[in-house]
Write a protein that holds these residues in place. Structure first.
Motif, PDB file in Angstrom:
ATOM      1  N   THR A  87      63.951  55.152  69.863  1.00  0.00           N
ATOM      2  CA  THR A  87      63.522  54.294  68.710  1.00  0.00           C
ATOM      3  C   THR A  87      62.618  53.156  69.314  1.00  0.00           C
ATOM      4  O   THR A  87      62.476  52.257  68.367  1.00  0.00           O
ATOM      5  N   TYR A  88      62.480  53.320  70.458  1.00  0.00           N
ATOM      6  CA  TYR A  88      62.006  51.911  71.147  1.00  0.00           C
ATOM      7  C   TYR A  88      60.627  51.156  70.297  1.00  0.00           C
ATOM      8  O   TYR A  88      60.564  50.044  69.858  1.00  0.00           O
ATOM      9  N   SER A  89      59.778  52.148  70.045  1.00  0.00           N
ATOM     10  CA  SER A  89      58.577  51.443  69.335  1.00  0.00           C
ATOM     11  C   SER A  89      58.979  51.099  67.769  1.00  0.00           C
ATOM     12  O   SER A  89      57.883  50.161  67.250  1.00  0.00           O
ATOM     13  N   VAL A 110      50.655  49.184  83.690  1.00  0.00           N
ATOM     14  CA  VAL A 110      51.715  49.733  84.289  1.00  0.00           C
ATOM     15  C   VAL A 110      52.923  49.662  83.553  1.00  0.00           C
ATOM     16  O   VAL A 110      53.489  48.521  83.280  1.00  0.00           O
ATOM     17  N   GLY A 111      53.818  50.887  83.703  1.00  0.00           N
ATOM     18  CA  GLY A 111      54.861  50.975  82.676  1.00  0.00           C
ATOM     19  C   GLY A 111      54.625  50.379  81.355  1.00  0.00           C
ATOM     20  O   GLY A 111      55.120  49.851  80.493  1.00  0.00           O
ATOM     21  N   ALA A 112      53.498  51.231  80.886  1.00  0.00           N
ATOM     22  CA  ALA A 112      53.057  50.936  79.460  1.00  0.00           C
ATOM     23  C   ALA A 112      53.668  51.268  78.403  1.00  0.00           C
ATOM     24  O   ALA A 112      53.549  50.672  77.314  1.00  0.00           O
ATOM     25  N   VAL A 159      49.538  53.730  82.356  1.00  0.00           N
ATOM     26  CA  VAL A 159      50.571  54.426  83.379  1.00  0.00           C
ATOM     27  C   VAL A 159      51.995  54.143  82.970  1.00  0.00           C
ATOM     28  O   VAL A 159      52.486  53.356  82.659  1.00  0.00           O
ATOM     29  N   GLU A 160      52.505  55.621  82.718  1.00  0.00           N
ATOM     30  CA  GLU A 160      53.816  55.439  82.196  1.00  0.00           C
ATOM     31  C   GLU A 160      54.623  56.901  82.686  1.00  0.00           C
ATOM     32  O   GLU A 160      54.133  57.935  82.067  1.00  0.00           O
ATOM     33  N   PRO A 161      55.803  56.650  83.245  1.00  0.00           N
ATOM     34  CA  PRO A 161      56.611  57.912  83.817  1.00  0.00           C
ATOM     35  C   PRO A 161      57.353  58.549  82.816  1.00  0.00           C
ATOM     36  O   PRO A 161      57.602  59.868  83.085  1.00  0.00           O
ATOM     37  N   SER A 169      51.380  44.179  83.211  1.00  0.00           N
ATOM     38  CA  SER A 169      52.683  45.042  83.107  1.00  0.00           C
ATOM     39  C   SER A 169      53.365  44.203  82.069  1.00  0.00           C
ATOM     40  O   SER A 169      53.573  42.970  82.623  1.00  0.00           O
ATOM     41  N   THR A 170      54.074  44.638  81.174  1.00  0.00           N
ATOM     42  CA  THR A 170      54.952  43.790  80.315  1.00  0.00           C
ATOM     43  C   THR A 170      56.600  44.478  80.319  1.00  0.00           C
ATOM     44  O   THR A 170      56.582  45.643  80.006  1.00  0.00           O
ATOM     45  N   PHE A 171      57.298  43.785  80.520  1.00  0.00           N
ATOM     46  CA  PHE A 171      58.638  44.102  80.515  1.00  0.00           C
ATOM     47  C   PHE A 171      58.893  45.089  81.234  1.00  0.00           C
ATOM     48  O   PHE A 171      59.811  46.103  80.940  1.00  0.00           O
ATOM     49  N   SER A 172      58.344  45.455  82.484  1.00  0.00           N
ATOM     50  CA  SER A 172      58.653  46.814  83.148  1.00  0.00           C
ATOM     51  C   SER A 172      59.048  46.281  84.643  1.00  0.00           C
ATOM     52  O   SER A 172      60.036  47.221  85.126  1.00  0.00           O
ATOM     53  N   VAL A 173      58.580  45.261  85.297  1.00  0.00           N
ATOM     54  CA  VAL A 173      58.881  45.283  86.702  1.00  0.00           C
ATOM     55  C   VAL A 173      60.281  45.164  87.428  1.00  0.00           C
ATOM     56  O   VAL A 173      60.744  45.564  88.078  1.00  0.00           O
TER      57      VAL A 173
HETATM   58  C1  LIG Z   1      61.137  47.659  78.536  1.00  0.00           C
HETATM   59  S1  LIG Z   1      59.891  49.118  78.654  1.00  0.00           S
HETATM   60  C2  LIG Z   1      58.417  48.204  78.443  1.00  0.00           C
HETATM   61  C3  LIG Z   1      57.426  49.052  77.831  1.00  0.00           C
HETATM   62  C4  LIG Z   1      56.077  48.430  77.344  1.00  0.00           C
HETATM   63  N1  LIG Z   1      55.317  47.853  78.595  1.00  0.00           N
HETATM   64  C5  LIG Z   1      56.414  47.142  76.401  1.00  0.00           C
HETATM   65  O1  LIG Z   1      56.088  46.007  76.833  1.00  0.00           O
HETATM   66  O2  LIG Z   1      56.827  47.532  75.413  1.00  0.00           O
HETATM   67  C6  LIG Z   1      60.038  49.568  80.669  1.00  0.00           C
HETATM   68  C7  LIG Z   1      58.809  50.529  80.723  1.00  0.00           C
HETATM   69  O3  LIG Z   1      58.718  50.663  82.198  1.00  0.00           O
HETATM   70  C8  LIG Z   1      58.606  51.866  82.617  1.00  0.00           C
HETATM   71  N2  LIG Z   1      58.921  51.930  83.915  1.00  0.00           N
HETATM   72  C9  LIG Z   1      60.393  51.906  84.611  1.00  0.00           C
HETATM   73  N3  LIG Z   1      60.070  52.333  85.939  1.00  0.00           N
HETATM   74  C10 LIG Z   1      58.649  52.417  86.167  1.00  0.00           C
HETATM   75  C11 LIG Z   1      58.112  52.761  87.583  1.00  0.00           C
HETATM   76  N4  LIG Z   1      58.838  52.514  88.568  1.00  0.00           N
HETATM   77  N5  LIG Z   1      56.815  52.867  87.396  1.00  0.00           N
HETATM   78  C12 LIG Z   1      56.225  52.697  85.950  1.00  0.00           C
HETATM   79  N6  LIG Z   1      56.948  52.408  84.922  1.00  0.00           N
HETATM   80  C13 LIG Z   1      58.138  52.229  85.013  1.00  0.00           C
HETATM   81  C14 LIG Z   1      59.680  52.581  81.406  1.00  0.00           C
HETATM   82  O4  LIG Z   1      59.392  53.965  81.622  1.00  0.00           O
HETATM   83  C15 LIG Z   1      59.497  51.992  80.361  1.00  0.00           C
HETATM   84  O5  LIG Z   1      58.130  52.461  79.579  1.00  0.00           O
END
Ligand SMILES: C[S@@+](CC[C@H](N)C(=O)[O-])C[C@H]1O[C@@H](n2cnc3c(N)ncnc32)[C@H](O)[C@@H]1O
Length: 258
Positions: free
Chosen positions: A21-23, A49-51, A66-68, A103-107
């Protein structure tokens, strides 16, 4: 390193379990989007990255996502390009492929932060732009009083901003990003003036730190918040926030140029 899960999630959170339900709850906020857009400057090609589901991706730029996680890729709007199934730590692009990387909310979720940041630096000719949270500021939010383990988890996961700028090198800035009172991107602090919304289990599920806390403990936390809202105690302490147009919380934008 974090183990890879069935849906491909490569970070410390399992988006196969919590991402469905994230989106609906994490809709990009237009004011935060504008801040990111300014930081990207005149870039025409951008890697995100981590899109995830595509939050903060401009439709006027050429964005490579890029999204795993399969669950997150599946939530991308058809208006966006499909995401490449890869991780930050091994970006399948040659050096200097893009004008900018974001990259947003991902690192904070990556298994190897240094490797991921070096990859972002390697593939971008220009700025690397990161929307993240400053772990030093995370516990200042009123939610710490109600859900301490959730914010302890956040504070532990978010890398120090100095660690990020140190790895990226070059010239960097770290700026706090004001969170609007009606922020559409439902991270915990987005609800600073709307505490009732954190009583919704699906809203909490969209903030991955909650998934690290046992359901019974989450229930204790939300019971107490509900009780303080019902009794008026929350408003007595924090009610002025309901009128405050923005919050300067832990949200920061890091921009590094080579
Ligand atoms: C909180 S979500 C943020 C998604 C989006 N960027 C946003 O702002 O809504 C974190 C994202 O980072 C991705 N993620 C986690 N580890 C990652 C990695 N090692 N490389 C790339 N993406 C990764 C997750 O799969 C997830 O989609």
């Amino acid at each position: 390193m974090t183990e890879q899960r069935a849906d491909g999630s490569a970070g410390d959170a399992d988006y196969g379990a919590i991402g469905s339900t994230y989106s609906s709850y994490r809709r990009p906020d237009p004011r935060i989007a504008e801040t990111i857009s300014q930081a990207l400057g005149d870039a025409r090609t951008v890697v995100n990255v981590g899109a995830g589901a595509g939050s903060y991706e401009s439709t006027t730029l050429k964005v490579t996502a890029v999204e795993p996680s399969r669950s997150m890729r599946a939530q991308r709007s058809p208006a966006l390009s499909p995401a490449v199934d890869a991780t930050a730590e091994q970006l399948p692009f040659s050096d200097d492929s893009f004008d900018a990387a974001m990259s947003t909310f991902s690192v904070h979720q990556w298994g190897d932060l240094e490797a991921g940041l070096k990859e972002m630096r390697r593939v971008s000719r220009g700025p690397v732009v990161l929307l993240t949270c400053d772990p030093v500021l995370v516990r200042d939010f009123w939610l710490y009083e109600y859900a301490p383990l959730v914010l302890e988890t956040e504070a532990r996961r978010y890398p120090a901003t100095s660690e990020i700028t140190g790895v990226l090198g070059g010239d960097s800035t770290v700026k706090r990003v004001p969170i609007p009172i009606d922020c559409t991107d439902g991270f915990n602090e987005a609800y600073y003036a709307r505490p009732e919304l954190l009583l919704d289990p699906a809203a909490r599920q969209a903030c991955s730190a909650w998934s690290f806390v046992e359901p019974a403990v989450q229930e204790q936390y939300t019971d107490r918040l509900r009780s303080d809202l019902d009794s008026g105690l929350w408003d007595e302490r924090y009610g002025s926030l309901r009128e405050q147009p923005t919050l300067l919380g832990s949200l920061v934008l890091i921009r590094a140029v080579p």
